[in-house]
Design a protein around this motif. Structure first.
Motif, PDB file in Angstrom:
ATOM      1  N   ASP A  99       0.808  -1.219   0.000  1.00 22.45           N
ATOM      2  CA  ASP A  99       0.000   0.000   0.000  1.00 22.45           C
ATOM      3  C   ASP A  99       0.843   1.271   0.000  1.00 22.45           C
ATOM      4  O   ASP A  99       0.569   2.201  -0.768  1.00 22.45           O
ATOM      5  CB  ASP A  99      -0.926   0.016   1.223  1.00 22.45           C
ATOM      6  N   ILE A 100       1.850   1.335   0.882  1.00 18.93           N
ATOM      7  CA  ILE A 100       2.563   2.593   1.061  1.00 18.93           C
ATOM      8  C   ILE A 100       4.018   2.365   1.457  1.00 18.93           C
ATOM      9  O   ILE A 100       4.336   1.427   2.206  1.00 18.93           O
ATOM     10  CB  ILE A 100       1.841   3.468   2.124  1.00 18.93           C
ATOM     11  N   SER A 101       4.874   3.208   0.937  1.00 17.93           N
ATOM     12  CA  SER A 101       6.283   3.232   1.329  1.00 17.93           C
ATOM     13  C   SER A 101       6.542   4.547   2.048  1.00 17.93           C
ATOM     14  O   SER A 101       6.344   5.616   1.472  1.00 17.93           O
ATOM     15  CB  SER A 101       7.198   3.121   0.103  1.00 17.93           C
ATOM     16  N   ILE A 102       6.981   4.460   3.287  1.00 17.24           N
ATOM     17  CA  ILE A 102       7.290   5.651   4.084  1.00 17.24           C
ATOM     18  C   ILE A 102       8.788   5.890   3.980  1.00 17.24           C
ATOM     19  O   ILE A 102       9.590   5.057   4.414  1.00 17.24           O
ATOM     20  CB  ILE A 102       6.852   5.462   5.545  1.00 17.24           C
ATOM     21  N   ILE A 103       9.170   7.003   3.380  1.00 18.09           N
ATOM     22  CA  ILE A 103      10.576   7.299   3.082  1.00 18.09           C
ATOM     23  C   ILE A 103      11.054   8.409   4.009  1.00 18.09           C
ATOM     24  O   ILE A 103      10.521   9.520   3.988  1.00 18.09           O
ATOM     25  CB  ILE A 103      10.750   7.695   1.606  1.00 18.09           C
ATOM     26  N   ILE A 104      12.052   8.097   4.823  1.00 17.47           N
ATOM     27  CA  ILE A 104      12.554   9.043   5.820  1.00 17.47           C
ATOM     28  C   ILE A 104      14.007   9.388   5.502  1.00 17.47           C
ATOM     29  O   ILE A 104      14.905   8.567   5.689  1.00 17.47           O
ATOM     30  CB  ILE A 104      12.463   8.455   7.242  1.00 17.47           C
ATOM     31  N   PRO A 105      14.280  10.593   4.994  1.00 19.86           N
ATOM     32  CA  PRO A 105      15.658  11.029   4.798  1.00 19.86           C
ATOM     33  C   PRO A 105      16.232  11.535   6.117  1.00 19.86           C
ATOM     34  O   PRO A 105      15.646  12.408   6.766  1.00 19.86           O
ATOM     35  CB  PRO A 105      15.532  12.169   3.770  1.00 19.86           C
ATOM     36  N   ASN A 106      17.347  10.986   6.537  1.00 15.65           N
ATOM     37  CA  ASN A 106      17.918  11.347   7.828  1.00 15.65           C
ATOM     38  C   ASN A 106      19.243  12.081   7.668  1.00 15.65           C
ATOM     39  O   ASN A 106      20.122  11.654   6.931  1.00 15.65           O
ATOM     40  CB  ASN A 106      18.162  10.088   8.677  1.00 15.65           C
ATOM     41  N   TYR A 107      19.359  13.207   8.375  1.00 14.92           N
ATOM     42  CA  TYR A 107      20.640  13.906   8.467  1.00 14.92           C
ATOM     43  C   TYR A 107      20.715  14.575   9.831  1.00 14.92           C
ATOM     44  O   TYR A 107      19.903  15.443  10.150  1.00 14.92           O
ATOM     45  CB  TYR A 107      20.805  14.938   7.355  1.00 14.92           C
ATOM     46  N   GLN A 108      21.637  14.123  10.645  1.00 15.53           N
ATOM     47  CA  GLN A 108      21.850  14.648  11.990  1.00 15.53           C
ATOM     48  C   GLN A 108      20.574  14.618  12.840  1.00 15.53           C
ATOM     49  O   GLN A 108      20.344  15.511  13.661  1.00 15.53           O
ATOM     50  CB  GLN A 108      22.413  16.078  11.926  1.00 15.53           C
ATOM     51  N   SER A 109      19.744  13.633  12.617  1.00  9.82           N
ATOM     52  CA  SER A 109      18.490  13.518  13.370  1.00  9.82           C
ATOM     53  C   SER A 109      18.265  12.100  13.875  1.00  9.82           C
ATOM     54  O   SER A 109      17.131  11.713  14.163  1.00  9.82           O
ATOM     55  CB  SER A 109      17.300  13.946  12.496  1.00  9.82           C
ATOM     56  N   GLU A 110      19.343  11.349  14.008  1.00 11.83           N
ATOM     57  CA  GLU A 110      19.223   9.948  14.421  1.00 11.83           C
ATOM     58  C   GLU A 110      18.503   9.809  15.762  1.00 11.83           C
ATOM     59  O   GLU A 110      17.742   8.864  15.981  1.00 11.83           O
ATOM     60  CB  GLU A 110      20.615   9.325  14.506  1.00 11.83           C
ATOM     61  N   HIS A 111      18.732  10.768  16.666  1.00 12.09           N
ATOM     62  CA  HIS A 111      18.140  10.690  18.002  1.00 12.09           C
ATOM     63  C   HIS A 111      16.622  10.837  17.981  1.00 12.09           C
ATOM     64  O   HIS A 111      15.967  10.589  19.005  1.00 12.09           O
ATOM     65  CB  HIS A 111      18.767  11.730  18.935  1.00 12.09           C
ATOM     66  N   TYR A 112      16.056  11.240  16.839  1.00 13.96           N
ATOM     67  CA  TYR A 112      14.599  11.338  16.718  1.00 13.96           C
ATOM     68  C   TYR A 112      13.966  10.102  16.069  1.00 13.96           C
ATOM     69  O   TYR A 112      12.747   9.942  16.106  1.00 13.96           O
ATOM     70  CB  TYR A 112      14.208  12.563  15.884  1.00 13.96           C
ATOM     71  N   LEU A 113      14.785   9.257  15.463  1.00 12.70           N
ATOM     72  CA  LEU A 113      14.248   8.170  14.636  1.00 12.70           C
ATOM     73  C   LEU A 113      13.390   7.182  15.418  1.00 12.70           C
ATOM     74  O   LEU A 113      12.319   6.780  14.945  1.00 12.70           O
ATOM     75  CB  LEU A 113      15.386   7.428  13.933  1.00 12.70           C
ATOM     76  N   SER A 114      13.851   6.762  16.574  1.00 14.48           N
ATOM     77  CA  SER A 114      13.088   5.769  17.343  1.00 14.48           C
ATOM     78  C   SER A 114      11.695   6.283  17.675  1.00 14.48           C
ATOM     79  O   SER A 114      10.693   5.569  17.505  1.00 14.48           O
ATOM     80  CB  SER A 114      13.832   5.413  18.633  1.00 14.48           C
ATOM     81  N   SER A 115      11.625   7.533  18.151  1.00 13.31           N
ATOM     82  CA  SER A 115      10.336   8.120  18.498  1.00 13.31           C
ATOM     83  C   SER A 115       9.448   8.252  17.261  1.00 13.31           C
ATOM     84  O   SER A 115       8.249   7.945  17.306  1.00 13.31           O
ATOM     85  CB  SER A 115      10.555   9.490  19.141  1.00 13.31           C
ATOM     86  N   CYS A 116      10.040   8.691  16.153  1.00 15.19           N
ATOM     87  CA  CYS A 116       9.287   8.851  14.911  1.00 15.19           C
ATOM     88  C   CYS A 116       8.688   7.525  14.460  1.00 15.19           C
ATOM     89  O   CYS A 116       7.490   7.428  14.163  1.00 15.19           O
ATOM     90  CB  CYS A 116      10.213   9.410  13.821  1.00 15.19           C
ATOM     91  N   ILE A 117       9.513   6.501  14.418  1.00 14.12           N
ATOM     92  CA  ILE A 117       9.057   5.207  13.902  1.00 14.12           C
ATOM     93  C   ILE A 117       8.088   4.536  14.873  1.00 14.12           C
ATOM     94  O   ILE A 117       7.082   3.940  14.443  1.00 14.12           O
ATOM     95  CB  ILE A 117      10.263   4.314  13.591  1.00 14.12           C
ATOM     96  N   ASN A 118       8.342   4.632  16.165  1.00 11.68           N
ATOM     97  CA  ASN A 118       7.407   4.052  17.132  1.00 11.68           C
ATOM     98  C   ASN A 118       6.030   4.689  17.021  1.00 11.68           C
ATOM     99  O   ASN A 118       5.000   4.007  17.156  1.00 11.68           O
ATOM    100  CB  ASN A 118       7.949   4.214  18.556  1.00 11.68           C
ATOM    101  N   SER A 119       5.995   5.997  16.771  1.00  9.07           N
ATOM    102  CA  SER A 119       4.694   6.656  16.602  1.00  9.07           C
ATOM    103  C   SER A 119       4.017   6.202  15.317  1.00  9.07           C
ATOM    104  O   SER A 119       2.798   6.032  15.270  1.00  9.07           O
ATOM    105  CB  SER A 119       4.855   8.174  16.627  1.00  9.07           C
ATOM    106  N   LEU A 120       4.809   5.979  14.273  1.00 10.05           N
ATOM    107  CA  LEU A 120       4.257   5.489  13.014  1.00 10.05           C
ATOM    108  C   LEU A 120       3.627   4.114  13.185  1.00 10.05           C
ATOM    109  O   LEU A 120       2.527   3.838  12.670  1.00 10.05           O
ATOM    110  CB  LEU A 120       5.363   5.395  11.958  1.00 10.05           C
ATOM    111  N   LEU A 121       4.325   3.245  13.895  1.00  4.33           N
ATOM    112  CA  LEU A 121       3.866   1.865  14.044  1.00  4.33           C
ATOM    113  C   LEU A 121       2.539   1.767  14.793  1.00  4.33           C
ATOM    114  O   LEU A 121       1.826   0.776  14.670  1.00  4.33           O
ATOM    115  CB  LEU A 121       4.934   1.029  14.755  1.00  4.33           C
ATOM    116  N   LYS A 122       2.195   2.807  15.542  1.00  8.99           N
ATOM    117  CA  LYS A 122       0.909   2.832  16.251  1.00  8.99           C
ATOM    118  C   LYS A 122      -0.237   3.274  15.347  1.00  8.99           C
ATOM    119  O   LYS A 122      -1.398   3.234  15.752  1.00  8.99           O
ATOM    120  CB  LYS A 122       1.007   3.784  17.451  1.00  8.99           C
ATOM    121  N   HIS A 123       0.101   3.712  14.117  1.00  8.21           N
ATOM    122  CA  HIS A 123      -0.933   4.295  13.247  1.00  8.21           C
ATOM    123  C   HIS A 123      -0.966   3.649  11.851  1.00  8.21           C
ATOM    124  O   HIS A 123      -1.515   4.236  10.931  1.00  8.21           O
ATOM    125  CB  HIS A 123      -0.697   5.801  13.113  1.00  8.21           C
ATOM    126  N   VAL A 124      -0.396   2.461  11.717  1.00  4.86           N
ATOM    127  CA  VAL A 124      -0.416   1.804  10.394  1.00  4.86           C
ATOM    128  C   VAL A 124      -1.592   0.848  10.252  1.00  4.86           C
ATOM    129  O   VAL A 124      -1.919   0.426   9.135  1.00  4.86           O
ATOM    130  CB  VAL A 124       0.915   1.058  10.120  1.00  4.86           C
TER     131      VAL A 124
END
Length: 261
Positions: A2-27
């Motif tokens: 259905d969907i590909s979620i594309i996350i470009p990361n630059y100097q934001s690694e410390h936000y990734l876990s929170s971002c992805i965990n929030s995504l997984l609650k809404h898929v």
């Protein structure tokens, strides 16, 4: 898929876990994949163990547009959802974004972006960017505020690349993001090419995402330089010579007067 979620990361690694965990609650029951394009020189060390998550190490910063395009080439989903890592899903779900494309007149969709103060993020969407609008904005007459404040579906002429969904077919048809933009205006340019196809841009307030904003920048001078470089390229690409020259004159006058405030 259905969907590909594309996350470009630059100097934001410390936000990734929170971002992805929030995504997984809404898929919900959506068939999805998450593709992280890492523009950092060092590898991502955050534990992101999930069969639907793929990390691509770029080893250097190619810019937002190139990272997104690389993710799109790898994507298997019918819908591409470009998302900044410094975001958190707050309301609604991914299915809401996908369902919006059942309307064949819709070319791109954005959730409503919120600031950390739970306000609608300024400059997350707008009407066409012209020299006249830039001058009015600097004078405090911001017409796009009407879009930011709407609590019903809004139809702007551009939306922020911080959270932008588009069908893969359309993205490929219009040749994706213009890689001449390193940072800034690549989203405005993409939306301009979408609307040139006779399609609408849509903001869904039923889906809300918290966007911290500007978390990959530590050097404000470089940030301004990148912004003005992209702004100049956008005007050269879409307008005649006079607006391009007038923009530079106006900018220099504005920056000069700003020194005396």
């Amino acid at each position: 898929m259905d969907i590909s979620i594309i996350i470009p990361n630059y100097q934001s690694e410390h936000y990734l876990s929170s971002c992805i965990n929030s995504l997984l609650k809404h898929v919900d029951d959506v068939l999805y994949e998450i593709i992280i394009i890492n523009n950092d020189s060092k590898k991502i060390n955050v534990d992101l163990v999930n069969k639907n998550i793929r990390i691509v190490e770029n080893n250097h910063n190619d810019g937002f547009a190139k990272a997104c395009n690389r993710g799109a080439l790898l994507a298997q989903g019918k819908i591409l959802f470009f998302l900044n890592p410094d975001t958190n899903f707050e309301k609604g779900n991914i299915q809401n974004l996908i369902s919006a494309f059942s309307d064949s007149s819709v070319g791109a969709v954005s959730p409503q972006l919120l600031t950390i103060d739970n306000e609608i993020q300024p400059w997350s969407s707008g009407y066409e960017i012209t020299l006249f609008e830039i001058i009015l904005n600097k004078l405090g007459f911001v017409s796009s505020k009407k879009l930011w404040k709407k609590n019903t579906n809004a139809v702007p002429l551009w939306i922020s690349g911080a959270a932008l969904a588009i069908s893969k077919n359309l993205f490929e048809k219009i040749n994706g993001f213009d890689e001449n933009f390193f940072m800034y205006f690549e989203d405005v340019d993409l939306c301009k090419r979408i609307t040139s196809q006779g399609l609408r841009i849509l903001i869904l307030p039923s889906v809300q995402i918290l966007h911290l904003g500007g978390q990959s920048f530590s050097n404000s001078n470089q940030q301004k330089k990148d912004y003005y470089t992209s702004q100049d390229y956008y005007f050269k690409k879409h307008f005649s010579l006079f607006p391009v020259l007038a923009l530079k004159v106006f900018r220099n006058i504005f920056l000069f007067l700003k020194k005396f405030r």
